[in-house]
Scaffold this active site. Sequence first.
Site, PDB file in Angstrom:
ATOM      1  N   LYS A  22     -72.623  73.760 -41.267  1.00 32.03           N
ATOM      2  CA  LYS A  22     -72.624  73.647 -39.804  1.00 32.03           C
ATOM      3  C   LYS A  22     -71.710  72.507 -39.352  1.00 32.03           C
ATOM      4  O   LYS A  22     -71.330  71.657 -40.185  1.00 32.03           O
ATOM      5  CB  LYS A  22     -74.060  73.398 -39.333  1.00 32.03           C
ATOM      6  CG  LYS A  22     -74.666  72.123 -39.889  1.00 32.03           C
ATOM      7  CD  LYS A  22     -76.176  72.151 -39.858  1.00 32.03           C
ATOM      8  CE  LYS A  22     -76.718  70.814 -40.364  1.00 32.03           C
ATOM      9  NZ  LYS A  22     -78.146  70.881 -40.712  1.00 32.03           N
ATOM     10  N   ARG A 117     -89.587  70.197 -34.830  1.00 33.58           N
ATOM     11  CA  ARG A 117     -88.269  70.538 -34.325  1.00 33.58           C
ATOM     12  C   ARG A 117     -88.251  72.062 -34.297  1.00 33.58           C
ATOM     13  O   ARG A 117     -89.155  72.668 -33.739  1.00 33.58           O
ATOM     14  CB  ARG A 117     -87.194  69.893 -35.215  1.00 33.58           C
ATOM     15  CG  ARG A 117     -85.898  69.652 -34.506  1.00 33.58           C
ATOM     16  CD  ARG A 117     -84.853  68.993 -35.382  1.00 33.58           C
ATOM     17  NE  ARG A 117     -84.515  69.764 -36.564  1.00 33.58           N
ATOM     18  CZ  ARG A 117     -83.515  69.495 -37.390  1.00 33.58           C
ATOM     19  NH1 ARG A 117     -82.756  68.439 -37.170  1.00 33.58           N
ATOM     20  NH2 ARG A 117     -83.253  70.239 -38.436  1.00 33.58           N
ATOM     21  N   TYR A 233     -55.894  45.454 -26.606  1.00 29.78           N
ATOM     22  CA  TYR A 233     -56.601  45.377 -25.318  1.00 29.78           C
ATOM     23  C   TYR A 233     -57.472  44.138 -25.249  1.00 29.78           C
ATOM     24  O   TYR A 233     -58.184  43.814 -26.198  1.00 29.78           O
ATOM     25  CB  TYR A 233     -57.484  46.611 -25.130  1.00 29.78           C
ATOM     26  CG  TYR A 233     -56.723  47.841 -24.695  1.00 29.78           C
ATOM     27  CD1 TYR A 233     -56.011  47.865 -23.498  1.00 29.78           C
ATOM     28  CD2 TYR A 233     -56.740  48.996 -25.479  1.00 29.78           C
ATOM     29  CE1 TYR A 233     -55.319  49.001 -23.110  1.00 29.78           C
ATOM     30  CE2 TYR A 233     -56.060  50.131 -25.091  1.00 29.78           C
ATOM     31  CZ  TYR A 233     -55.341  50.128 -23.895  1.00 29.78           C
ATOM     32  OH  TYR A 233     -54.663  51.245 -23.507  1.00 29.78           O
ATOM     33  N   MET A 281     -57.580  54.153 -28.270  1.00 26.84           N
ATOM     34  CA  MET A 281     -57.930  55.572 -28.365  1.00 26.84           C
ATOM     35  C   MET A 281     -57.173  56.264 -29.507  1.00 26.84           C
ATOM     36  O   MET A 281     -57.738  57.064 -30.247  1.00 26.84           O
ATOM     37  CB  MET A 281     -57.616  56.278 -27.037  1.00 26.84           C
ATOM     38  CG  MET A 281     -58.117  57.712 -26.986  1.00 26.84           C
ATOM     39  SD  MET A 281     -57.659  58.563 -25.455  1.00 26.84           S
ATOM     40  CE  MET A 281     -58.663  57.694 -24.263  1.00 26.84           C
TER      41      MET A 281
HETATM   42  C1  PLP Z   1     -78.527  70.422 -41.835  1.00 21.08           C
HETATM   43  C2  PLP Z   1     -79.603  71.101 -42.560  1.00 21.08           C
HETATM   44  C3  PLP Z   1     -79.689  71.039 -43.949  1.00 21.08           C
HETATM   45  C4  PLP Z   1     -78.842  70.098 -44.775  1.00 21.08           C
HETATM   46  O1  PLP Z   1     -79.388  68.800 -44.666  1.00 21.08           O
HETATM   47  P1  PLP Z   1     -78.705  67.501 -45.353  1.00 21.08           P
HETATM   48  O2  PLP Z   1     -79.635  66.400 -45.015  1.00 21.08           O
HETATM   49  O3  PLP Z   1     -77.380  67.351 -44.726  1.00 21.08           O
HETATM   50  O4  PLP Z   1     -78.627  67.783 -46.810  1.00 21.08           O
HETATM   51  C5  PLP Z   1     -80.635  71.826 -44.576  1.00 21.08           C
HETATM   52  N1  PLP Z   1     -81.478  72.606 -43.856  1.00 21.08           N
HETATM   53  C6  PLP Z   1     -81.443  72.666 -42.511  1.00 21.08           C
HETATM   54  C7  PLP Z   1     -82.413  73.534 -41.793  1.00 21.08           C
HETATM   55  C8  PLP Z   1     -80.523  71.905 -41.825  1.00 21.08           C
HETATM   56  O5  PLP Z   1     -80.496  71.938 -40.475  1.00 21.08           O
END
Ligand code: PLP
Length: 333
Positions: A22, A117, A233, A281
């Site tokens: 992701k 969550r 800056y 930046m």
């Molecule tokens: C992001 C995520 C992972 C990976 O977690 P890490 O801590 O980056 O290893 C695994 N499972 C779910 C559901 C996640 O959202």
Amino acid sequence: MAANWRTLDDMSGKAATGAAVKADGYGLGAAEVVETLYKAGCRDFYVAHWQEVAPLIPFLGDAKLSVLHGVSPLDVGNPYLLHPNVKPVLNSLPQVQRWLELGGSICDIMIDTGMNRLGLSMGDITAEIIRNLDIDVCMSHLASADQDSPQNGAQLADFRVAKSNIAARRYSLSNSAGIVLGADYAFDLTRPGLALYGGIPRTELNDRIRQVATPETMVLQTRDIRAGDKVGYNATFTADRDMRIAICTLGYADGYLRSFAENGRLQHQEQYIPILGRISMDLLCTNISHVTEVDESSWLTCIYDLPRLSAGTGLSQYELLTNLGTRFDRNWY
Ligand SMILES: *Cc1c(COP(=O)(O)O)cnc(C)c1O
């Protein structure tokens, strides 16, 4: 990165090892990550959004891509919803219902075991409608696996209850840090993210996980300044002697934040290069008085030791990776 995946795969024992890709592969480029880890043997990939799916389709082969946010009303009609390589992770009873109404078949399901969550709550796991699903992976997510917290054992116990109630082909609980917690937490499939990319969530991984991302920046200009001259800056740096400085093509819009100035250091052939004054930046200034062989168009390496930079800046290792901007060329070796 492939070596990190193999290390985590070894540590996962008999369980298969997936990969969270992701947020564009934690900022490194999801397509290259999938391509590389597929070659290493990975067959289970995870993104958060349906928008992340399309660029990865050409690299999936016979692997499966799970979409962690499941199916919201906005996702109905998404062209990849019923793609044979892609499946949603259903998180709530309304999502389950929506998926069945859409005629969806194979899916994953997320159980919330105490993080509060995403996921079906423990009270939902006996719902009749869940029996109508064809579930590949039943998973949960650990909230505190990077610490020795009693929450880990509590989540494990709840996940076992969920497992005995929900029929699925495979069960999965561990992220990167969870893999360190051992075989009890591995089930059939682990889902590392951070550690694949060189992040170290627990000290047990210190000598096993290798750095993956090393930002580099080009020197655009060099200049000689005099004692008393100011840099950047708000003139937060004043030279106490004559120096030679290099202006580099890197700034906070690239994820190299102003707060890195005190902690950030660059390097050229083992010679350390401190940052001078404010980070802009798109630019930063460095002291190269003592450095040989640096000139316009030289490349400097940013020291990007994730645990140390995290400790110094207060940003998490996840933020340090996902903030890396889109203006870098991402070169894979
Ligand atoms: C992001 C995520 C992972 C990976 O977690 P890490 O801590 O980056 O290893 C695994 N499972 C779910 C559901 C996640 O959202």
